[in-house]
Write a protein that holds these residues in place. Structure first.
Motif, PDB file in Angstrom:
ATOM      1  N   ASN A 155      -3.281  -0.317  -3.540  1.00 29.00           N
ATOM      2  CA  ASN A 155      -3.865  -0.007  -2.539  1.00 29.00           C
ATOM      3  C   ASN A 155      -3.407   1.416  -2.246  1.00 29.00           C
ATOM      4  O   ASN A 155      -2.064   1.624  -2.107  1.00 29.00           O
ATOM      5  CB  ASN A 155      -3.603  -0.957  -1.263  1.00 29.00           C
ATOM      6  CG  ASN A 155      -4.136  -2.150  -1.516  1.00 29.00           C
ATOM      7  OD1 ASN A 155      -5.204  -2.596  -1.742  1.00 29.00           O
ATOM      8  ND2 ASN A 155      -3.022  -3.027  -1.692  1.00 29.00           N
ATOM      9  N   VAL A 156      -4.213   2.484  -2.210  1.00 26.67           N
ATOM     10  CA  VAL A 156      -4.030   3.928  -1.792  1.00 26.67           C
ATOM     11  C   VAL A 156      -4.502   4.405  -0.688  1.00 26.67           C
ATOM     12  O   VAL A 156      -5.717   4.426  -0.469  1.00 26.67           O
ATOM     13  CB  VAL A 156      -3.968   4.800  -3.199  1.00 26.67           C
ATOM     14  CG1 VAL A 156      -3.456   6.318  -2.769  1.00 26.67           C
ATOM     15  CG2 VAL A 156      -3.089   4.185  -4.159  1.00 26.67           C
ATOM     16  N   ARG A 169      -7.255  -6.307   4.848  1.00 24.22           N
ATOM     17  CA  ARG A 169      -7.025  -6.302   3.707  1.00 24.22           C
ATOM     18  C   ARG A 169      -5.691  -6.976   3.181  1.00 24.22           C
ATOM     19  O   ARG A 169      -5.429  -6.965   1.944  1.00 24.22           O
ATOM     20  CB  ARG A 169      -7.303  -4.720   3.042  1.00 24.22           C
ATOM     21  CG  ARG A 169      -8.608  -4.313   3.194  1.00 24.22           C
ATOM     22  CD  ARG A 169      -8.718  -2.928   2.567  1.00 24.22           C
ATOM     23  NE  ARG A 169      -8.817  -3.267   0.970  1.00 24.22           N
ATOM     24  CZ  ARG A 169      -8.281  -2.714  -0.057  1.00 24.22           C
ATOM     25  NH1 ARG A 169      -7.507  -1.708   0.326  1.00 24.22           N
ATOM     26  NH2 ARG A 169      -8.303  -3.104  -1.027  1.00 24.22           N
ATOM     27  N   GLY A 170      -5.099  -7.633   3.830  1.00 23.98           N
ATOM     28  CA  GLY A 170      -4.034  -8.387   3.598  1.00 23.98           C
ATOM     29  C   GLY A 170      -2.823  -7.697   3.226  1.00 23.98           C
ATOM     30  O   GLY A 170      -1.658  -8.116   2.480  1.00 23.98           O
ATOM     31  N   VAL A 171      -2.522  -6.292   3.572  1.00 18.53           N
ATOM     32  CA  VAL A 171      -1.474  -5.530   3.371  1.00 18.53           C
ATOM     33  C   VAL A 171      -0.252  -5.809   4.135  1.00 18.53           C
ATOM     34  O   VAL A 171      -0.612  -5.872   5.282  1.00 18.53           O
ATOM     35  CB  VAL A 171      -1.674  -3.950   3.351  1.00 18.53           C
ATOM     36  CG1 VAL A 171      -0.444  -3.099   3.228  1.00 18.53           C
ATOM     37  CG2 VAL A 171      -2.843  -3.550   2.262  1.00 18.53           C
ATOM     38  N   LYS A 172       0.758  -5.901   3.886  1.00 20.41           N
ATOM     39  CA  LYS A 172       2.010  -6.116   4.690  1.00 20.41           C
ATOM     40  C   LYS A 172       3.153  -5.315   4.226  1.00 20.41           C
ATOM     41  O   LYS A 172       4.057  -5.104   5.227  1.00 20.41           O
ATOM     42  CB  LYS A 172       2.455  -7.558   4.320  1.00 20.41           C
ATOM     43  CG  LYS A 172       1.649  -8.701   4.642  1.00 20.41           C
ATOM     44  CD  LYS A 172       2.270  -9.842   4.697  1.00 20.41           C
ATOM     45  CE  LYS A 172       1.302 -11.326   4.986  1.00 20.41           C
ATOM     46  NZ  LYS A 172       0.139 -11.258   4.473  1.00 20.41           N
ATOM     47  N   LYS A 173       3.194  -4.389   3.317  1.00 23.12           N
ATOM     48  CA  LYS A 173       4.354  -3.539   2.849  1.00 23.12           C
ATOM     49  C   LYS A 173       3.731  -2.291   2.630  1.00 23.12           C
ATOM     50  O   LYS A 173       2.861  -2.051   1.903  1.00 23.12           O
ATOM     51  CB  LYS A 173       5.152  -4.108   1.485  1.00 23.12           C
ATOM     52  CG  LYS A 173       5.863  -5.305   1.963  1.00 23.12           C
ATOM     53  CD  LYS A 173       6.701  -5.796   0.559  1.00 23.12           C
ATOM     54  CE  LYS A 173       7.208  -7.216   0.754  1.00 23.12           C
ATOM     55  NZ  LYS A 173       7.642  -7.615  -0.366  1.00 23.12           N
ATOM     56  N   ALA A 203       1.013  -1.175   0.011  1.00 21.19           N
ATOM     57  CA  ALA A 203      -0.096  -0.053  -0.078  1.00 21.19           C
ATOM     58  C   ALA A 203       0.927   1.396  -0.096  1.00 21.19           C
ATOM     59  O   ALA A 203       2.055   1.277   0.509  1.00 21.19           O
ATOM     60  CB  ALA A 203      -0.982   0.046   1.345  1.00 21.19           C
ATOM     61  N   LEU A 204       0.517   2.166  -0.631  1.00 23.78           N
ATOM     62  CA  LEU A 204       1.027   3.523  -0.765  1.00 23.78           C
ATOM     63  C   LEU A 204       0.122   4.594   0.310  1.00 23.78           C
ATOM     64  O   LEU A 204      -1.106   4.646   0.191  1.00 23.78           O
ATOM     65  CB  LEU A 204       0.813   4.298  -2.018  1.00 23.78           C
ATOM     66  CG  LEU A 204       1.417   5.646  -2.139  1.00 23.78           C
ATOM     67  CD1 LEU A 204       3.059   5.611  -1.767  1.00 23.78           C
ATOM     68  CD2 LEU A 204       1.157   6.302  -3.421  1.00 23.78           C
ATOM     69  N   TYR A 223      -7.463  -1.901   9.327  1.00 25.98           N
ATOM     70  CA  TYR A 223      -7.850  -1.686   7.885  1.00 25.98           C
ATOM     71  C   TYR A 223      -6.854  -2.350   6.764  1.00 25.98           C
ATOM     72  O   TYR A 223      -7.047  -3.263   6.091  1.00 25.98           O
ATOM     73  CB  TYR A 223      -7.974  -0.325   7.550  1.00 25.98           C
ATOM     74  CG  TYR A 223      -8.156  -0.098   5.903  1.00 25.98           C
ATOM     75  CD1 TYR A 223      -9.358  -0.211   5.533  1.00 25.98           C
ATOM     76  CD2 TYR A 223      -7.198   0.364   5.038  1.00 25.98           C
ATOM     77  CE1 TYR A 223      -9.773  -0.079   4.265  1.00 25.98           C
ATOM     78  CE2 TYR A 223      -7.257   0.599   3.974  1.00 25.98           C
ATOM     79  CZ  TYR A 223      -8.586   0.274   3.310  1.00 25.98           C
ATOM     80  OH  TYR A 223      -8.832   0.515   1.835  1.00 25.98           O
ATOM     81  N   LEU A 224      -5.427  -2.179   7.378  1.00 23.97           N
ATOM     82  CA  LEU A 224      -4.610  -2.704   6.373  1.00 23.97           C
ATOM     83  C   LEU A 224      -4.351  -4.270   6.486  1.00 23.97           C
ATOM     84  O   LEU A 224      -4.495  -5.090   5.646  1.00 23.97           O
ATOM     85  CB  LEU A 224      -3.332  -2.086   6.578  1.00 23.97           C
ATOM     86  CG  LEU A 224      -3.036  -0.647   6.355  1.00 23.97           C
ATOM     87  CD1 LEU A 224      -1.819  -0.118   7.012  1.00 23.97           C
ATOM     88  CD2 LEU A 224      -3.125  -0.523   4.808  1.00 23.97           C
TER      89      LEU A 224
END
Ligand code: VGL
Ligand code: ZN
Length: 202
Positions: free
Chosen positions: A44-45, A140-144, A7-8, A136-137
């Motif tokens: 993802n932003v 949604r499966g965000v790791k980086k 994500a950014l 939230y992250l």
């Protein structure tokens, strides 16, 4: 495109942090084009938006005999007192008019608690009250995370260190940040981010 677990995080690219704003960061507007371009790489932003009520406790004007950029002691620790900025609903709180806000799925507002400031996108300055971004992250499966925005030595710094401490892999693109640099705050921030395991690019 980046992987879907990246994500950014675009921190506080708002009018009050750009030239002409109430808490202008030198060159704050110069990063908008590069941030817009980088958004195209990410699935993802997330945008953050500093969002203070009138009379917020981080404003010097809310304290008798205190000048902007002085440091006071709050129940949660030391706090820099700022000029009034990013007041909810004001033009100064709006994103820079050229920022591609359409590319964001999520906007995190922070600093809305009248008694507690919030530099970090993850926790208020009491260091315990969450904004909800971590959940939230993760859900949604965000790791980086790649972080850019304003100001490098305050909100980007706190967000990056918190993100790293929470176990995210965090990269800060320094070319797409600008700093306030108050009494050595930039040097301290760069050291703190490095010590926390944040990757500093640029
Ligand atoms: C910020 C000071 C006060 C920032 C926000 O976005 O870095 N700095 N509020
Ligand atoms: Zn603020």
């Amino acid at each position: 495109m980046r992987a879907t677990d990246e994500a950014l995080i675009v921190i506080d690219v708002q009018n009050d942090f750009c030239p002409g704003g109430a808490l202008a960061v030198a060159g704050g507007d110069e990063i908008v084009g590069g941030i817009n371009a980088l958004m195209s790489e990410f699935h993802n932003v997330v945008l953050t938006q500093d969002w203070h009520p009138i009379g917020h406790s981080s404003f010097a004007s809310s304290h008798a005999d205190q000048e902007p950029f002085s440091v006071t002691t709050m129940p949660y620790g030391p706090q820099v007192l700022w000029p009034d900025h990013c007041v909810q609903g004001s033009g100064g709180a709006e994103f820079h008019s050229e920022l591609r806000t359409d590319a964001a799925q999520m906007i995190v507002r922070k600093g809305f608690n009248p008694a507690v400031d919030s530099y970090s996108a993850f926790f208020e300055n009491d260091r315990t009250t969450p904004t909800g971004l971590e959940g939230y992250l993760r859900t949604r499966g965000v790791k980086k995370l790649t972080m850019v925005g304003l100001a490098l030595d305050f909100c980007v710094n706190f967000s990056a260190v918190d993100g790293a401490n929470l176990g995210f892999h965090v990269t800060v693109e320094q070319d797409l940040c600008r700093a306030i640099d108050l009494d050595g705050s930039l040097e301290g921030a760069l050291t703190g981010m490095t010590d926390a395991g944040v990757q500093l690019n640029g």
